[in-house]
Design an enzyme around this catalytic site. Structure first.
Site, mmCIF file in Angstrom:
data_model
loop_
_atom_site.group_PDB
_atom_site.id
_atom_site.type_symbol
_atom_site.label_atom_id
_atom_site.label_comp_id
_atom_site.label_asym_id
_atom_site.label_seq_id
_atom_site.Cartn_x
_atom_site.Cartn_y
_atom_site.Cartn_z
ATOM 1 N N HIS A 103 -7.477 -3.445 -8.109
ATOM 2 C CA HIS A 103 -6.428 -2.507 -8.272
ATOM 3 C C HIS A 103 -5.119 -2.826 -7.669
ATOM 4 O O HIS A 103 -5.026 -3.512 -6.507
ATOM 5 C CB HIS A 103 -6.931 -1.027 -7.804
ATOM 6 C CG HIS A 103 -6.940 -0.708 -6.534
ATOM 7 N ND1 HIS A 103 -8.003 -1.275 -6.010
ATOM 8 C CD2 HIS A 103 -6.373 -0.154 -5.645
ATOM 9 C CE1 HIS A 103 -7.975 -0.983 -4.507
ATOM 10 N NE2 HIS A 103 -7.005 -0.201 -4.203
ATOM 11 N N ASP A 119 -2.297 -0.491 -5.292
ATOM 12 C CA ASP A 119 -2.077 1.085 -4.826
ATOM 13 C C ASP A 119 -1.151 1.790 -5.513
ATOM 14 O O ASP A 119 0.010 1.396 -5.626
ATOM 15 C CB ASP A 119 -1.613 0.803 -3.453
ATOM 16 C CG ASP A 119 -2.728 0.080 -2.185
ATOM 17 O OD1 ASP A 119 -4.102 0.600 -2.687
ATOM 18 O OD2 ASP A 119 -2.368 -0.379 -1.358
ATOM 19 N N ARG A 169 -4.065 2.370 7.434
ATOM 20 C CA ARG A 169 -3.422 1.693 6.376
ATOM 21 C C ARG A 169 -1.746 2.526 6.363
ATOM 22 O O ARG A 169 -1.848 3.592 6.592
ATOM 23 C CB ARG A 169 -4.199 2.272 5.184
ATOM 24 C CG ARG A 169 -3.362 2.119 3.901
ATOM 25 C CD ARG A 169 -4.273 2.358 2.883
ATOM 26 N NE ARG A 169 -3.875 2.088 1.228
ATOM 27 C CZ ARG A 169 -3.150 3.198 0.619
ATOM 28 N NH1 ARG A 169 -2.908 4.355 1.426
ATOM 29 N NH2 ARG A 169 -2.796 2.910 -0.339
ATOM 30 N N HIS A 208 -5.926 -5.919 -5.316
ATOM 31 C CA HIS A 208 -6.591 -6.431 -4.442
ATOM 32 C C HIS A 208 -7.981 -5.606 -4.431
ATOM 33 O O HIS A 208 -8.109 -4.602 -5.460
ATOM 34 C CB HIS A 208 -6.126 -5.863 -2.886
ATOM 35 C CG HIS A 208 -5.918 -4.477 -2.801
ATOM 36 N ND1 HIS A 208 -4.806 -3.888 -3.162
ATOM 37 C CD2 HIS A 208 -6.266 -3.438 -2.083
ATOM 38 C CE1 HIS A 208 -4.463 -2.608 -2.998
ATOM 39 N NE2 HIS A 208 -5.838 -2.408 -2.330
#
Length: 266
Positions: free
Chosen positions: A99, A101, A257, A243
């Site tokens: 996917h 983000d 993150r 990723h």
């Protein structure tokens, strides 16, 4: 001055000889941005930095986005999101599906920065795939078909994103093939977690074409694989990559993150 060391012909470079506890000047950020546009994901090994310093470093690449899912490590660091998983428990995240983000947003992140805080003794690698190479590897007739098509992206397709205020996040439509706003290169821009359908195709055509595109991006020659060590940082261009976080470990894994604001895909 730091060195840029490519890891594969398609994607990924390690940045060597840099201490992210030190303030970087405009020239260093410009060189890192050039490396990011060239290699699409950058790795910074063995960086003993705090969440605050990670936030400040990420801010040098653009405005930071306060992501609507997840909690910060400290109340005054809302831009940092804690990703804590435990391999001894059932998997709840969709991170082990290829996917990009937050493509369910009208303006998905330009980039994402991830820092390893604590790791299991073995496993938990992350892979990235180059969507410029994925597009270029399609046949000319397939590229001609996809150019100009649009696809719907919906947050509710992802089970790990349900439960928040998803009513405030209606489905959005993005190009199936987007043009990178800096490099001008074309990138395949559909992913298995959030893309629900190609708008211009009927249901049966979607059933045939979308799975093919989802599988196409997983070719090994588009990929780089990274084995984390505590303190490592990865920064990737979310516009031109996908990723996959390998869920093969036992024990806690904690990552911090940060997402950097992007533009409307075109």
């Amino acid at each position: 001055m730091f060195d840029v060391r490519p890891l594969t012909p398609a994607i990924g470079a390690e940045i060597a000889g840099i201490d992210l506890n030190r303030e970087l000047g405009a020239d260093a950020y410009a060189r890192l941005a050039d490396a990011l546009h060239t290699h699409q994901v950058l790795f910074f090994r063995d960086q003993d930095v705090s969440a605050r310093r990670q936030r400040d470093f990420a801010a040098g690449f653009g405005a930071l986005q306060r992501f609507p899912f997840g909690e910060p490590p400290e109340a005054d660091l809302p831009e940092v999101m804690v990703l804590a998983t435990d391999g001894d428990r059932p998997k709840v995240s969709n991170a082990d599906i290829w996917h990009s983000d937050a493509t369910f947003l009208a303006r998905p992140p330009m980039g994402t920065m991830l820092r390893a805080v604590s790791l299991p003794p073995l496993g938990g690698d992350t892979l990235w795939a180059d969507m410029e190479s994925a597009y270029a590897a399609l046949s000319a007739p397939m590229r001609a078909l996809l150019d100009g098509l649009t696809a719907e992206h919906d947050v509710t397709k992802s089970r790990s994103h349900r439960g928040g205020d998803t009513d405030a996040l209606p489905p959005v439509v993005h190009p199936v093939v987007r043009t990178h706003p800096v490099t001008g290169r074309r990138c395949l821009y559909v992913n298995r977690i959030f893309t629900t359908r190609i708008v211009e195709l009927d249901e049966r055509e979607n059933e045939l074409l979308l799975p093919h595109l989802f599988d196409h991006v997983t070719r090994p020659d588009f990929q780089v694989r990274f084995t984390w060590r505590p303190g490592d940082i990865a920064l990737w261009d979310n516009r031109s990559t996908q990723h996959y976080a390998v869920y093969d470990y036992r024990g806690p894994r904690v990552m911090h993150r940060i997402v950097i604001e992007g533009d409307e895909p075109r």
